[in-house]
Write a protein that holds these residues in place. Structure first.
Motif, PDB file in Angstrom:
ATOM      1  N   UNK A 284       0.597  -1.225  -0.012  1.00  0.00           N
ATOM      2  CA  UNK A 284       0.121   0.105  -0.028  1.00  0.00           C
ATOM      3  C   UNK A 284       0.925   1.446   0.153  1.00  0.00           C
ATOM      4  N   UNK A 285       2.248   1.308   0.150  1.00  0.00           N
ATOM      5  CA  UNK A 285       2.894   2.295   0.258  1.00  0.00           C
ATOM      6  C   UNK A 285       2.951   3.060  -1.336  1.00  0.00           C
ATOM      7  N   UNK A 286       3.066   4.365  -1.208  1.00  0.00           N
ATOM      8  CA  UNK A 286       3.126   5.104  -2.576  1.00  0.00           C
ATOM      9  C   UNK A 286       4.139   4.680  -3.321  1.00  0.00           C
ATOM     10  N   UNK A 287       3.950   4.994  -4.668  1.00  0.00           N
ATOM     11  CA  UNK A 287       4.989   4.574  -5.605  1.00  0.00           C
ATOM     12  C   UNK A 287       5.084   5.670  -6.711  1.00  0.00           C
ATOM     13  N   UNK A 288       5.983   6.158  -7.184  1.00  0.00           N
ATOM     14  CA  UNK A 288       6.190   7.383  -8.258  1.00  0.00           C
ATOM     15  C   UNK A 288       6.237   6.646  -9.611  1.00  0.00           C
ATOM     16  N   UNK A 295      -0.697   4.882  -5.295  1.00  0.00           N
ATOM     17  CA  UNK A 295      -0.810   3.671  -4.604  1.00  0.00           C
ATOM     18  C   UNK A 295      -2.091   2.652  -5.000  1.00  0.00           C
ATOM     19  N   UNK A 296      -1.961   1.328  -4.741  1.00  0.00           N
ATOM     20  CA  UNK A 296      -3.126   0.651  -4.926  1.00  0.00           C
ATOM     21  C   UNK A 296      -3.310   0.043  -3.644  1.00  0.00           C
ATOM     22  N   UNK A 297      -4.491  -0.476  -3.218  1.00  0.00           N
ATOM     23  CA  UNK A 297      -4.655  -1.517  -2.187  1.00  0.00           C
ATOM     24  C   UNK A 297      -4.334  -2.727  -2.707  1.00  0.00           C
ATOM     25  N   UNK A 298      -4.503  -3.663  -1.645  1.00  0.00           N
ATOM     26  CA  UNK A 298      -4.342  -5.171  -2.220  1.00  0.00           C
ATOM     27  C   UNK A 298      -5.150  -6.033  -1.365  1.00  0.00           C
ATOM     28  N   UNK A 299      -5.688  -7.133  -1.861  1.00  0.00           N
ATOM     29  CA  UNK A 299      -6.456  -8.223  -1.220  1.00  0.00           C
ATOM     30  C   UNK A 299      -5.568  -9.406  -1.118  1.00  0.00           C
ATOM     31  N   UNK A 300      -5.719  -9.932   0.114  1.00  0.00           N
ATOM     32  CA  UNK A 300      -4.816 -11.202   0.166  1.00  0.00           C
ATOM     33  C   UNK A 300      -5.711 -12.359   0.822  1.00  0.00           C
ATOM     34  N   UNK A 301      -5.302 -13.644   0.191  1.00  0.00           N
ATOM     35  CA  UNK A 301      -6.225 -14.627   0.604  1.00  0.00           C
ATOM     36  C   UNK A 301      -5.124 -15.675   1.029  1.00  0.00           C
TER      37      UNK A 301
END
Length: 619
Positions: A284-288, A295-301
């Motif tokens: 979730x940390x920002x990227x240039x 930034x993008x969120x992430x779903x984790x299974x």
């Protein structure tokens, strides 16, 4: 045995190296070095390859093998920048050169590594396209003179080693490509499966955790900044994972924005959930990228397997199911696979595998739920609701399989079966003198509504069963209306030309369709059961229902309350001016033969104690 000639020596070496690959290269090289030591009467021989990335020369094989090897071995990897003058010369050498006992630094290196003092040496470069890629070397205690013919033969043998080296490099490159993702350099699905097979073998340390990770809404980033920026974003995140996870962890990219991570150390479900949360925060940390900080969120299974008990397919399928569960909650979350989740997805898999056959083999059935006028109990409509008589799971409600039908392109086929069957049953009741003043309600899926031949199919079914259009009401959801308003208008107008009624089902759960009510040829709205069930207990739901009834009245639409389960809810609806309703208080969905008794009576007895209104007679 006659002594070998120099020419025959080259032929013998070529034969020995033929068919050698990466796994057999060292052993084959040692055999050749032993052969060369015997022929040229030297004490020690070696083959080294040049590592251009590290600017180093690396020992591949030696003969004889040293009995006592120093630790660290000064001959294993020698960096040209730090090497003595002789080894420095190996970096770019293209012609054989001889080393004499006058080279003091080289003498010290060899003596420290081999124990052989005062040596002379010959070094023959391996060449590929005119560039040195390694060296074939010989060491002799004392002096050893090399003839021009001997050196030419060694150049031919060095060329054979260079060809072998190029072949092995190409094989390793192909093997790398076969096991790695070309965008990120991470492992791919093939390498992941191989790794997990080893981790889940009986006797391996466990439990083995697997994280199925999916970036949320990467498409929006691609659409805004372009796919190149999207690729750079994925590469940056991949490097971040590699940097912050254990170097021994398996990190695989399956394609697109999907990753699977398998920690090298054993991990139970509790520890795995904590680790998944850490990964999610890391992602979730920002990227240039593309000049933008994003930034993008992430779903984790998360799933955990036991070596010797759980297969790779089981672990990955469970992690995938957990991922779907995380995404269904809105994304940017972590979900751990549970037994309840297992049961849910086992049912889903079962449905997906067997539903197509159910449409054809007669195991689908329709139940019918009466809709009445709450003031009199008179039956005014019947809603056809599909059920599946599953061979092992019993009678399944539509919620267990309709969504699967829509996800697997079976919704259209299922919907056509429902319409045909409901109309056939309705026509049969009419022939028997029943349901003469009753409307048959049938739910329509989004797939059906936008199909080009839907109106024509409805017209054909009504004609075949001699049913007038006004006796049929097709129910659509708010979501369908909003999804494709233009196509919906065309379809609904075609249906209205036949007199077919249209109702919006589950009304009140959407946000955009209120403004479309006036534009669409709709006859009625059905208030969502979630609001009706809490009438009398929740003032917010009362306000919503009251506004829906008022809205329907202002547009001249009929209104039906769904999910009436208490007398309080029924009385409240009547008080608000909503007289038509269905729900468990009135009657549950019933098989066709059980509905006939109600149709014969024409009404269902209700005792709602409505002031100033007649009670329905009991039958």
């Amino acid at each position: 045995m006659p002594r070998r000639t120099l020419d025959s020596l080259v032929t013998e070496v070529a034969s020995e190296l033929m068919g050698v690959d990466a796994s057999t290269m060292v052993a084959a090289t040692e055999r050749v070095l032993a052969l060369l030591i015997e022929y040229f009467d030297v004490d020690f021989s070696y083959l080294r390859h040049t590592d251009r990335d590290r600017r180093a020369t690396v020992l591949v094989a030696e003969w004889p093998r040293r009995v006592e090897v120093p630790d660290p071995d000064p001959l294993q990897t020698i960096y040209f920048e730090d090497a003595d003058s002789v080894f420095k010369a190996l970096e770019h050498a293209t012609e054989p050169f001889l080393i004499t006992s006058a080279d003091i630094d080289y003498q010290a290196t060899i003596r420290r590594a081999t124990g052989i003092p005062n040596v002379t040496s010959a070094a023959v470069p391996l060449l590929s396209r005119g560039e040195s890629t390694g060296v074939l070397g010989f060491i002799k205690a004392g002096d050893r003179a090399w003839s021009t013919r001997e050196l030419n033969v060694l150049k031919a043998i060095a060329a054979l080693f260079a060809q072998l080296q190029a072949r092995v490099v190409a094989e390793e490159r192909l093997r790398y490509i076969a096991d790695h993702d070309d965008l990120t350099g991470l492992a791919n699905r093939r390498a992941l499966l191989k790794y997990m097979e080893e981790r889940l073998q009986a006797g391996s340390p466990g439990p083995v955790a697997a994280f199925f990770l999916d970036l949320d809404r990467l498409k929006a980033l691609n659409d805004f900044l372009g796919h190149t920026a999207g690729d750079n974003f994925i590469r940056t995140l991949s490097a971040r994972l590699r940097e912050h996870l254990d170097p021994a962890d398996m990190i695989a990219r399956l394609g697109g924005d999907e990753f699977v991570i398998v920690p090298a150390k054993p991990m139970d479900a509790v520890a795995a959930e904590l680790e998944a949360t850490r990964m999610q925060q890391l992602i979730g940390r920002r990227v240039t990228v593309g000049g933008e900080s994003v930034s993008r969120g992430a779903s984790v299974g998360v799933a955990v397997g036991s070596p010797g008990e759980t297969t790779v397919a089981d672990v990955l399928r469970r992690a995938d199911h957990a991922l779907l569960s995380a995404k269904s909650r809105g994304g940017n979350g972590v979900a751990v696979f549970t037994d309840a989740m297992r049961a849910e997805f086992e049912l889903q898999d079962d449905v997906e595998l067997n539903l197509r056959g159910a449409v054809a083999d007669g195991s689908l059935v329709l139940h019918y739920q009466p809709e009445v006028d709450l003031r009199t109990g008179r039956i005014v409509a019947l809603e056809a609701l599909v059920r599946w008589q599953h061979p092992t799971r019993g009678l399944l409600p539509p919620g267990a399989f309709v969504q699967v039908a829509e996800a697997t392109n079976l919704a259209g086929e299922l919907g056509r079966w429902v319409i045909r069957t409901a109309c056939a049953q309705f026509a049969q009741w009419r022939r028997h003198g029943l349901a003469s003043n009753v409307v048959i309600r049938i739910n329509v899926s989004p797939v059906q509504l936008v199909s080009l031949d839907f109106v024509e199919n409805i017209e054909d079914i009504l004609r075949r069963h001699d049913i007038d259009g006004s006796s049929v009401c097709l129910e659509i959801t708010e979501h369908v209306v909003v999804q494709d308003l233009a196509r919906t208008k065309v379809t609904l107008r075609g249906l209205k030309r036949m007199g077919v009624q249209i109702a919006i089902d589950d009304f009140g759960t959407g946000y955009s369709s209120l403004s479309h009510l006036k534009a669409l040829p709709v006859d009625a709205v059905k208030i969502d059961r979630g609001f009706v069930q809490r009438l009398g207990a929740n003032p917010d739901d009362l306000a919503i229902v009251k506004s829906i009834v008022g809205l329907a009245g202002s547009f001249g639409l009929g209104v039906v309350g769904e999910g009436v389960e208490t007398a309080v809810a029924a009385r409240t609806l009547v008080g608000l001016g909503c007289y038509r309703a269905q729900g468990f208080l009135i009657a549950r969905p019933l098989p066709a033969d059980e509905v006939e008794a109600h149709l014969a009576a024409g009404r269902i007895p209700l005792d709602l104690e409505l002031p100033g209104m007649s009670r329905a007679p009991k039958v």
